[in-house]
Design a protein around this motif. Structure first.
Motif, PDB file in Angstrom:
ATOM      1  N   LEU A   1       0.559  -1.150  -0.330  1.00 38.70           N
ATOM      2  CA  LEU A   1       0.209  -0.433  -0.430  1.00 38.70           C
ATOM      3  C   LEU A   1       0.926   1.309   0.161  1.00 38.70           C
ATOM      4  CD1 LEU A   1      -2.985  -0.826   2.818  1.00 38.70           C
ATOM      5  CD2 LEU A   1      -3.319  -0.826  -0.059  1.00 38.70           C
ATOM      6  N   GLY A   2       1.025   1.898  -1.524  1.00 35.80           N
ATOM      7  CA  GLY A   2       1.801   3.139  -1.312  1.00 35.80           C
ATOM      8  C   GLY A   2       1.966   4.135   0.005  1.00 35.80           C
ATOM      9  N   PRO A   3       0.256   4.930  -0.390  1.00 36.70           N
ATOM     10  CA  PRO A   3      -0.048   5.743   0.612  1.00 36.70           C
ATOM     11  C   PRO A   3      -0.106   5.004   2.034  1.00 36.70           C
ATOM     12  CG  PRO A   3      -2.549   4.754  -0.959  1.00 36.70           C
ATOM     13  CD  PRO A   3      -1.024   3.873  -1.492  1.00 36.70           C
ATOM     14  N   ALA A   4       0.032   4.187   2.744  1.00 32.95           N
ATOM     15  CA  ALA A   4       0.023   3.636   4.570  1.00 32.95           C
ATOM     16  C   ALA A   4       1.619   3.832   3.939  1.00 32.95           C
ATOM     17  CB  ALA A   4       0.018   2.158   4.208  1.00 32.95           C
ATOM     18  N   GLN A   5       2.605   3.486   3.623  1.00 33.50           N
ATOM     19  CA  GLN A   5       4.291   3.360   3.244  1.00 33.50           C
ATOM     20  C   GLN A   5       4.012   5.626   2.983  1.00 33.50           C
ATOM     21  OE1 GLN A   5       5.318   1.774  -0.168  1.00 33.50           O
ATOM     22  NE2 GLN A   5       4.986  -0.091   1.378  1.00 33.50           N
ATOM     23  N   LYS A   6       3.489   6.075   2.004  1.00 31.47           N
ATOM     24  CA  LYS A   6       3.666   7.019   2.459  1.00 31.47           C
ATOM     25  C   LYS A   6       2.983   7.671   4.339  1.00 31.47           C
ATOM     26  CE  LYS A   6       2.106  11.676  -0.067  1.00 31.47           C
ATOM     27  NZ  LYS A   6       1.379  12.937  -0.978  1.00 31.47           N
ATOM     28  N   ALA A   7       2.266   8.026   4.857  1.00 36.85           N
ATOM     29  CA  ALA A   7       1.820   8.122   5.977  1.00 36.85           C
ATOM     30  C   ALA A   7       3.008   7.819   7.149  1.00 36.85           C
ATOM     31  CB  ALA A   7       0.707   7.351   6.488  1.00 36.85           C
ATOM     32  N   SER A   8       3.452   6.723   6.510  1.00 36.88           N
ATOM     33  CA  SER A   8       4.571   6.624   7.758  1.00 36.88           C
ATOM     34  C   SER A   8       5.736   7.402   7.335  1.00 36.88           C
ATOM     35  CB  SER A   8       5.249   5.125   7.299  1.00 36.88           C
ATOM     36  OG  SER A   8       5.749   4.619   8.090  1.00 36.88           O
ATOM     37  N   SER A   9       5.975   7.617   6.320  1.00 38.55           N
ATOM     38  CA  SER A   9       7.114   8.274   5.763  1.00 38.55           C
ATOM     39  C   SER A   9       7.343  10.077   6.238  1.00 38.55           C
ATOM     40  CB  SER A   9       7.565   8.407   4.711  1.00 38.55           C
ATOM     41  OG  SER A   9       7.103   9.614   3.756  1.00 38.55           O
ATOM     42  N   CYS A  10       5.688  10.475   6.292  1.00 36.91           N
ATOM     43  CA  CYS A  10       5.154  11.687   6.450  1.00 36.91           C
ATOM     44  C   CYS A  10       5.266  11.338   8.289  1.00 36.91           C
ATOM     45  CB  CYS A  10       3.606  12.173   6.581  1.00 36.91           C
ATOM     46  SG  CYS A  10       3.516  12.295   4.708  1.00 36.91           S
ATOM     47  N   CYS A  11       5.303  10.953   9.435  1.00 35.40           N
ATOM     48  CA  CYS A  11       5.188  10.625  10.458  1.00 35.40           C
ATOM     49  C   CYS A  11       6.241  11.136  10.180  1.00 35.40           C
ATOM     50  CB  CYS A  11       4.542   9.393  11.161  1.00 35.40           C
ATOM     51  SG  CYS A  11       2.953   9.216  11.269  1.00 35.40           S
ATOM     52  N   ASN A  12       7.390   9.893  10.145  1.00 33.43           N
ATOM     53  CA  ASN A  12       9.238  10.149  10.628  1.00 33.43           C
ATOM     54  C   ASN A  12       9.323  12.064   9.878  1.00 33.43           C
ATOM     55  OD1 ASN A  12       9.474   7.644  11.468  1.00 33.43           O
ATOM     56  ND2 ASN A  12       9.753   6.942   8.494  1.00 33.43           N
ATOM     57  N   PHE A  13       8.768  12.878   8.550  1.00 35.15           N
ATOM     58  CA  PHE A  13       9.231  13.655   8.617  1.00 35.15           C
ATOM     59  C   PHE A  13       8.902  14.831   9.227  1.00 35.15           C
ATOM     60  CE2 PHE A  13       8.092  18.007   7.161  1.00 35.15           C
ATOM     61  CZ  PHE A  13       9.069  18.379   6.498  1.00 35.15           C
ATOM     62  N   VAL A  14       8.039  14.573  10.109  1.00 35.22           N
ATOM     63  CA  VAL A  14       7.395  15.349  11.318  1.00 35.22           C
ATOM     64  C   VAL A  14       8.503  14.864  12.241  1.00 35.22           C
ATOM     65  CG1 VAL A  14       4.993  15.629  13.255  1.00 35.22           C
ATOM     66  CG2 VAL A  14       5.069  15.527  10.722  1.00 35.22           C
ATOM     67  N   ARG A  15       8.369  14.282  12.671  1.00 38.20           N
ATOM     68  CA  ARG A  15       9.197  14.009  14.407  1.00 38.20           C
ATOM     69  C   ARG A  15      10.686  14.273  13.823  1.00 38.20           C
ATOM     70  NH1 ARG A  15       5.839   9.013  15.011  1.00 38.20           N
ATOM     71  NH2 ARG A  15       6.704   7.571  13.090  1.00 38.20           N
ATOM     72  N   ALA A  16      11.281  14.274  12.259  1.00 38.63           N
ATOM     73  CA  ALA A  16      12.760  14.559  13.026  1.00 38.63           C
ATOM     74  C   ALA A  16      12.731  16.467  12.395  1.00 38.63           C
ATOM     75  CB  ALA A  16      12.694  14.452  10.993  1.00 38.63           C
ATOM     76  N   PHE A  17      11.447  17.107  11.882  1.00 43.28           N
ATOM     77  CA  PHE A  17      10.777  18.050  12.242  1.00 43.28           C
ATOM     78  C   PHE A  17      11.318  18.504  13.455  1.00 43.28           C
ATOM     79  CE2 PHE A  17       8.230  22.632  13.093  1.00 43.28           C
ATOM     80  CZ  PHE A  17       8.513  23.036  12.002  1.00 43.28           C
ATOM     81  N   ILE A  18      10.787  17.590  14.336  1.00 38.63           N
ATOM     82  CA  ILE A  18      10.461  18.303  16.139  1.00 38.63           C
ATOM     83  C   ILE A  18      12.261  17.794  16.287  1.00 38.63           C
ATOM     84  CG2 ILE A  18       9.468  17.359  18.141  1.00 38.63           C
ATOM     85  CD1 ILE A  18       6.936  16.406  16.772  1.00 38.63           C
ATOM     86  N   ARG A  19      12.517  16.992  15.947  1.00 36.69           N
ATOM     87  CA  ARG A  19      13.699  16.802  16.806  1.00 36.69           C
ATOM     88  C   ARG A  19      14.724  18.125  16.794  1.00 36.69           C
ATOM     89  NH1 ARG A  19      14.705  12.058  19.219  1.00 36.69           N
ATOM     90  NH2 ARG A  19      12.814  10.148  18.974  1.00 36.69           N
ATOM     91  N   GLN A  20      14.432  18.709  15.311  1.00 39.06           N
ATOM     92  CA  GLN A  20      15.767  19.892  15.015  1.00 39.06           C
ATOM     93  C   GLN A  20      14.640  20.436  15.691  1.00 39.06           C
ATOM     94  OE1 GLN A  20      18.253  19.527  13.276  1.00 39.06           O
ATOM     95  NE2 GLN A  20      18.447  21.819  13.492  1.00 39.06           N
ATOM     96  N   GLU A  21      14.068  21.128  16.033  1.00 37.50           N
ATOM     97  CA  GLU A  21      13.480  22.326  17.180  1.00 37.50           C
ATOM     98  C   GLU A  21      14.152  21.963  18.614  1.00 37.50           C
ATOM     99  OE1 GLU A  21      11.557  25.134  16.827  1.00 37.50           O
ATOM    100  OE2 GLU A  21      11.353  24.836  15.010  1.00 37.50           O
TER     101      GLU A  21
END
Length: 488
Positions: free
Chosen positions: A226-246
């Motif tokens: 499922l492409g959308p499931a994998q995309k949602a997972s990568s979006c979660c990772n992006f958000v977490r990386a954003f927060i860690r940078q903050e």
């Protein structure tokens, strides 16, 4: 011969599972007959929407059971059932179901879908931090007023031209949360911030789709196909990386005397909890708590504000009465604050009616019984899922005079004073009640009043009928629409 034997074996096993399910369902509240693999979700066409849950309650009562495969889910319908079911033994039904998607999203950390000590510690800390941030020189209120000002300027720049208000509203509400957790806002032109909002939109869109349910039932399909499931997972990772940078930026800033935002408070708490046995205050929990605050505090409030402006188009008489009250009570130059709600009973009633009538959260995130307990007289074993239909409390004809009409009078007494209603459970109830309730009400009040004090909202030229139907999903959104903001 082999195929006949195989079919016979499969039928025997399915039959055995069927009878086992019937035996297991004894003692639970009534509900549709469960079958192996699919449970009884077939009865509502695998879609927990308004009509199917109402039909379920009409046939089986205000507490009934659906089966998710072999797992029982007790459904609460109507104000009394939801209130009693979530508050009588509130601690007993305060768990969160640990599903494949929830584990991928949070891994048992943070506030929203955690359990046990992690949930208790993180939630208690979150409530305390938000309270301190709200009290400190009215910090939260100042941030909301700032965003209300930017939103007013956005509409002013359009000079009455038709515009879709969705993105500027999402941007304003998201920036309120940014001010709370990060201590600063982002420009509308900031590309990273746009990516952050898009990432959250992707996560919410996945939660609104049938693919979410497929992922929960067949995790290996989500992992590999499922492409959308994998995309949602990568979006979660992006958000977490954003927060860690903050967080990294906050650490580089060094310790300050007075914490200015949620991350400051959390870093301070981590320092205090060093060496404390069993402490749950670590960076992973901080990242997930920020993730949860952003998700819970932006999507729902922004959606409600979109409904608010749409209802002003649909009910111009209500808009006019709000503006008359604002004009009579406040001067045009007055900077609106939350305290003003006490002088604006009709406006405050309208905001509550917007929350009731839009009913954006149909059902709560499912809860789970953390031990054997009693719900409305039924013995419910540990591990049972509890699903509360919040929408049914907001339209319960036993508690609302005109439930299916937009009527601000629901929140006014005979003298025109604002009255709270016990059936107003828009923020849920019990141990898992929304911790951002006060912040959400502040945002809606200050931004709504600031906009209506400045503009008259009208449909674009040629639009004869305003569409107030909703798009079904994890939050009930309005269909995309445009409006004209005309300076008053």
């Amino acid at each position: 011969m082999i195929s006949v034997a195989l079919i016979s074996l499969v039928l025997f096993l399915l039959g055995a599972q069927f009878f086992k399910l019937q035996w297991k369902s004894r003692g639970f509240p009534p509900g549709p007959t469960p079958f192996p693999i699919i449970g009884s979700m077939w009865w509502i066409n695998f879609r927990a929407d308004h009509g199917s849950l109402k039909k379920l309650a009409k046939k089986y009562g205000n507490i009934c059971t659906l089966w998710l495969g072999h797992k029982p889910m007790v459904v609460l319908y109507g104000f009394q059932a939801v209130k009693d079911g979530l508050t009588t033994n509130s601690a007993d039904v305060s768990g969160r179901l640990q599903t494949y998607v929830f584990n991928k999203m949070a891994n048992g950390k943070g506030i929203l879908v955690s359990n046990g000590l992690i949930w208790k510690h993180q939630r208690h800390f979150g409530i305390g931090a938000l309270r301190k941030l709200g009290m400190r020189n009215k910090g939260m209120e100042r941030g909301i007023q700032t965003e209300a000002g930017y939103l007013v300027e956005f509409f002013r720049d359009k000079a009455g031209r038709a515009v879709d208000p969705s993105f500027p509203i999402v941007h304003a509400i998201s920036n309120v949360i940014c001010a709370v957790v990060f201590g600063h806002r982002f420009s509308l032109k900031d590309e990273t911030f746009r990516q952050l909002i898009e990432a959250y939109n992707c996560i919410v869109a996945f939660g609104n789709s049938y693919l979410y349910y497929i992922s929960e039932v067949f995790p290996w399909v989500a992992e590999h196909l499922l492409g959308p499931a994998q995309k949602a997972s990568s979006c979660c990772n992006f958000v977490r990386a954003f927060i860690r940078q903050e967080i990294k930026s906050h650490r580089e800033k060094g310790k300050i005397d007075e914490p200015e935002d949620f991350i400051d408070f959390y870093l301070d708490q981590m320092e205090k909890a060093k060496g404390v046995p069993g402490s749950t205050f670590d960076e992973d929990n901080m990242v997930q708590s920020v993730f949860d605050l952003f998700l819970g505090g932006s999507e729902t409030t922004a959606t409600t504000l979109r409904w608010a402006l749409l209802y002003m188009l649909a009910f111009p008489d209500v808009q006019e009465k709000v503006q008359k009250e604002l004009d009579a009570v406040l001067s045009p130059s007055h900077l609106i604050c939350y305290e003003d709600r006490k002088k604006l009973p009709y406006t405050y009633a309208v905001i509550h009616e917007i929350m009731r009538f839009s009913s954006i959260v149909l059902i709560t995130i499912p809860r789970e019984a953390v031990k054997d307990t009693t719900v409305l007289g039924y013995q419910i074993p540990k591990g049972t899922v509890i699903m509360a239909n919040i929408d049914s409390t907001l339209f319960d004809p036993d508690y609302w005079e005109t439930p299916h009409q937009f009527n601000p009078g629901h929140f006014l007494d005979k003298d025109g004073n604002f009255v709270a209603r016990e059936a107003f459970l828009a923020f849920s109830a019990g141990h898992r009640v929304c911790l951002g309730e006060v912040l959400a009400k502040m945002e809606l009040f200050i931004i709504f009043c600031s906009l209506l004090q400045t503009f008259k909202f009208t449909p674009p030229e040629g639009v004869k009928e305003v569409n107030t139907d909703f798009i079904f999903g994890s939050t009930m959104k309005p269909h995309p629409y445009k409006l004209c903001a005309v300076l008053r």
